[in-house]
Every structure is written in C-alpha cells, then in structure tokens.
Design a protein around this motif. Structure first.
Motif, short mmCIF file in Angstrom:
data_model
loop_
_atom_site.label_atom_id
_atom_site.label_comp_id
_atom_site.label_asym_id
_atom_site.label_seq_id
_atom_site.Cartn_x
_atom_site.Cartn_y
_atom_site.Cartn_z
N UNK A 3 0.84 -1.20 -0.02
CA UNK A 3 0.06 -0.05 -0.01
C UNK A 3 0.95 1.34 0.10
N UNK A 4 0.15 2.25 -0.63
CA UNK A 4 0.99 3.56 -0.50
C UNK A 4 0.10 4.52 0.10
N UNK A 5 0.84 5.63 0.60
CA UNK A 5 -0.14 6.69 1.53
C UNK A 5 -0.26 7.96 0.62
N UNK A 6 -1.26 8.56 0.76
CA UNK A 6 -1.43 9.96 0.46
C UNK A 6 -2.48 10.63 1.44
N UNK A 7 -2.04 11.94 1.49
CA UNK A 7 -2.91 12.93 2.34
C UNK A 7 -3.34 14.05 1.23
N UNK A 8 -3.19 13.68 0.00
CA UNK A 8 -3.63 14.60 -0.89
C UNK A 8 -4.85 14.11 -1.78
N UNK A 9 -6.10 14.01 -1.29
CA UNK A 9 -6.97 13.26 -2.02
C UNK A 9 -8.24 14.16 -2.07
N UNK A 10 -8.69 14.04 -3.46
CA UNK A 10 -9.95 15.11 -3.68
C UNK A 10 -10.25 14.94 -5.01
N UNK A 11 -11.43 15.25 -5.48
CA UNK A 11 -12.11 15.20 -6.76
C UNK A 11 -12.10 13.66 -7.46
N UNK A 12 -12.07 12.62 -6.55
CA UNK A 12 -12.03 11.51 -6.93
C UNK A 12 -10.84 11.09 -7.30
N UNK A 13 -9.72 11.55 -6.88
CA UNK A 13 -8.25 11.14 -7.23
C UNK A 13 -7.47 11.41 -5.99
N UNK A 14 -6.27 10.87 -6.10
CA UNK A 14 -5.28 11.00 -4.69
C UNK A 14 -3.95 11.13 -5.66
N UNK A 15 -3.16 11.99 -4.80
CA UNK A 15 -1.83 12.17 -5.44
C UNK A 15 -0.74 11.72 -4.46
N UNK A 16 0.24 11.18 -4.73
CA UNK A 16 1.46 10.71 -3.80
C UNK A 16 2.43 11.66 -3.67
N UNK A 17 3.05 11.46 -2.72
CA UNK A 17 4.15 12.45 -2.27
C UNK A 17 5.10 12.20 -3.31
N UNK A 18 6.29 13.21 -3.34
CA UNK A 18 7.58 12.80 -4.21
C UNK A 18 8.06 11.60 -3.74
N UNK A 19 8.03 11.35 -2.50
CA UNK A 19 8.82 10.12 -1.96
C UNK A 19 8.05 8.91 -2.23
N UNK A 20 6.87 8.84 -1.97
CA UNK A 20 6.03 7.95 -2.37
C UNK A 20 5.98 7.60 -3.78
N UNK A 21 5.72 8.38 -4.69
CA UNK A 21 5.80 8.46 -6.05
C UNK A 21 6.99 7.76 -6.67
N UNK A 22 8.16 8.25 -6.25
CA UNK A 22 9.44 7.55 -6.47
C UNK A 22 9.44 6.20 -6.31
N UNK A 23 8.93 5.75 -5.13
CA UNK A 23 8.92 4.46 -4.74
C UNK A 23 7.97 3.61 -5.64
N UNK A 24 6.84 4.17 -5.88
CA UNK A 24 5.71 3.60 -6.73
C UNK A 24 6.43 3.17 -8.14
N UNK A 25 7.02 4.44 -8.52
CA UNK A 25 7.45 4.23 -10.26
C UNK A 25 8.92 3.90 -10.38
N UNK A 26 9.72 4.36 -9.66
CA UNK A 26 11.23 3.61 -9.81
C UNK A 26 11.43 2.32 -9.00
N UNK A 27 10.89 2.11 -7.90
CA UNK A 27 11.20 1.03 -7.14
C UNK A 27 10.10 -0.34 -7.65
#
Lengths: 239, 239
Positions: A3-27
């Motif tokens: 699971x990933x974490x996001x505290x930026x949720x709204x409009x039916x979307x969530x945005x991951x922080x730069x750190x979570x995003x790197x982990x999601x995409x790079x790792x």
C-alpha cells in the motif's frame, strides 16, 4: 499486497508525495493504468488506477474506498515516557502500530532522564508500520507533554490506567482484571520512565480517576511494559 | 539490583566465569567481602559474599539460595521460524525472556527462507535478558529442528498451538479462546516463517493434536506474532 500513502485526496483522485511517487514508479515500476492501493492514514484504503505515473507526483483515480480498513474494536491511547535509548522507544512505536494503537503520546515524567523528544522519526516509523501491517489509519504521534498535562487532558469516559511499580492507596490490580470489567471502547494507558513515576504523579493520576495497575510479576523494561499493555488491550477485545 | 551468572557451583561456593569476573571486579568494582547476587540459570538466585575478588575468577560463598526466583506459573515452549532479518528474531528472544518463556526452539519450515540458524548470539541475548529482568532461570535456546521434527517431539499433555494464517479443517479459534479452556501448565506454540506454514505442515500438526489458532485480526510480522503468543500466555496466567 503493498500500500501507498496519500494525504492529498480530492475530486475522486489521490496524489502521492514525491517520496511515495518515486517508490511507486522507480522501485515498484508501476505504470499508467496499473491498479494500486492507497491508504489515507485516517482509516480508509482506496483501490486506485494510476492516471499519471510520474516519479515527481503519481496521480491515481479512486475506484473504491474501504473505510475502517485494518481497524480494531477499541480506541487506545498510549502515553509512554521515551526511553534513554531512543531505539527502544522506536521499536515500541513499530510494534504498537502493528498490533493496534490509535495514538502515542511521548510523556515526560518527574524522573524521566530524557526531557525532550523529537517526534519526526517516530512518525515515519508509524507510517511505515501502518503500511506494512495493512492498516488504513496511521496512529498519531503527539508532541511530548508532561505526565501531569497528560493526566489533566485525559478523557473521563475512558478506562484510564497507570502502570506503576508501587501501590498507590490500596494494592494495584492486574491490567487484565482492570480490562475485564470495562465495557467501553476507549482506553488510555500511562507508562512511566526507567525510574518509574514519582509518588506525586501516581497520586495525581489516581485522584483524576486513573486506576493503578500491575503488568504482572515480570520486571519489564519501559518499552516492553508499554507493548504488554497494548497486547493486553488487543487480546481483551479479541473474539 | 544487579545479578551475575554462574554455572560452576558446589561446596557452598560459586565461581564466576572470566567474563563475569571481569565485569564484577573491573566494571562494578566489587571487592572481597562484598555481597553479590548470582543466578544459576536453572531457576535459583543465591545471595553470596565474595571470598576472592580476582578478575580471572571471582569465588563467592553462598549464604542463601532462593529457588524459583523470578519464575512464572506456566511452562512455555516457543517454536519459532527464524526471520530473514536476524535482528528481528533476536529482538523476539530478548522480549520473550523478559516477559517469561522457558524454551525457544528455532524451527525450519517448508517455506523458511532461512534454512540454518546459529544459536550462539541468541543464547547470549537470553542470558543477558534473564539477568536484566531478574530471573533465576535462563531459557534454553535449542539447536534448530524442522517443523515436522518439532511436531513429532512435542508433548501430548501440553496445550499445543499452531498459529497459521489460514484455516485447517474447521475455522481457527483465537489464541485467547484456546488458552481459557486449558487448566494445565505446559504450552507449546508453533510460529511459522514469513511465508507461513505449508498446508502439509499445518495438517501434520493438527493430526498430532495441535490446535490451529488465530492471533487476531492484525497482520503481524513473524517476531511480533511470536511475542503476541508469549504475551497471551503471560496474561492468561496473570492473577
């Protein structure tokens, strides 16, 4: 399952922080269109589909929200004096989150050798442990307060326990006995420093309604005592 | 209170090892005539008076022996698959000894990633934790065995539990329910590796009389699951 974490949720979307995003995409090498699971840290887990797979900021569309995900049938506040050795307190944070806790308050007692506590590392450990143990809620780590201030701000409708190594007024009862007789949900537990609470702190707590309890015959380190209290609550509410 | 350890006791005297002797004389600065406390690792603590304060080999005269010192009202064998990260297993050893365990058996399961385990460090941790938590008995750390061999050698008169993450035959009961219905003293618990037990292992265990149990709704790491089982036994026997 990851699971990933996001505290930026709204409009039916969530945005991951730069750190979570790197982990999601790079790792984890996720791409646009992949399904991922995201917790909001407040109790919910969302099934999502990646719309933008950027290492700077992944955006994902929420398809379903599961509330109370990985929750527990009680509400537990652990007020614990940080240990001299910080690793031991951090270990407690990790394990308490895994087992199930709602809030951890570092408290400073009259006999605390450690009079200050920086919460940043503990917050990161709590987030990591919540993700690892598949919990939608990330327990809050509060800024440190004195034992006296914690007592003054405690909830009268909670079962409030103070684990001290000496009797206050009458003899202490065991933590198990104190929990068995309680039918509510919210429990608050005070755990003292290596040198225990002062007599004044223990008396202030009992005068405010805290029940002095024993954690059994074993001589436990501060962090083991704190985890034993978490386990006692977890096991008490187990079906 | 500080305790030393000796396994060389006889003729009303105990002799400390070179390592314990150095600690006693060089670090704690004890001299001839000082009173010290010595555990034998088998359950007793002896009040002693130093006769020879040599850094190579302290000799002390035993004045009184306290048997069952720091003991507990149950007998607990924890058979646990060592974790990939050895520190996590060692952490379990320290905490289990503090809370109360009699024997720890590293077991190798079909799905264990770690197929070997050297017990030397765990033995040292168990000794140190027993001294620190004031227990006369130092729990034994056995040489590793396979899950199947542990099952074959388990005691039919013990309450034997296997904590697996899937149902075997019927639905699992909670560890608390399994413990409440038991009036004996000896409990043996099997905890699997990160990838859980194989179905064959779980079936072999239940066929031999093990009760499949759940450790509750939380997803626990191996070492946390193992400590939760120790805490469940400790709390079950608490008065």
């Amino acid at each position: 399952m990851e699971v990933f974490f996001s505290d930026d949720i709204g409009g039916g979307r969530c945005r991951l922080s730069p750190e979570e995003s790197r982990h999601c995409v790079k790792v984890m090498r996720h791409r646009t269109g992949d399904e991922i699971h995201v917790i909001d840290g407040r109790g919910s887990m969302m099934d999502c589909r990646i719309e933008e797979a950027s290492a700077d900021g992944v955006v994902a569309v929420v398809s379903e929200t599961h509330s109370g995900w990985g929750g527990h049938p009680y509400e537990l506040v652990m007020a614990v004096c940080p240990t001299k050795n910080n690793e031991r307190f951090e270990w407690f944070v990790e394990k308490a989150v895994e087992v199930g806790v709602d809030s951890i308050v570092p408290v400073i007692g009259d006999r605390s050798e450690r009079k200050e506590y920086k919460i940043e590392r503990a917050c990161r450990i709590a987030l990591s442990a919540a993700k690892q143990s598949l919990k939608g809620a990330v327990p809050a780590i509060s800024a440190p307060v004195t034992v006296r201030d914690f007592i003054a701000g405690s909830s009268p409708d909670a079962l409030r326990l103070i684990a001290c190594c000496f009797d206050v007024g009458g003899p202490r009862i065991s933590v198990c006995k104190a929990l068995v007789g309680f039918s509510g949900r919210r429990v608050e537990v005070l755990i003292g420093p290596e040198g225990d609470f002062s007599a004044v702190e223990a008396e202030t707590a009992t005068a405010a309604g805290f029940v002095p309890v024993s954690l059994g015959a074993s001589r436990l380190r501060t962090e083991t005592a704190a985890l034993t209290a978490v386990e006692a609550v977890y096991l008490r509410y187990m079906e």
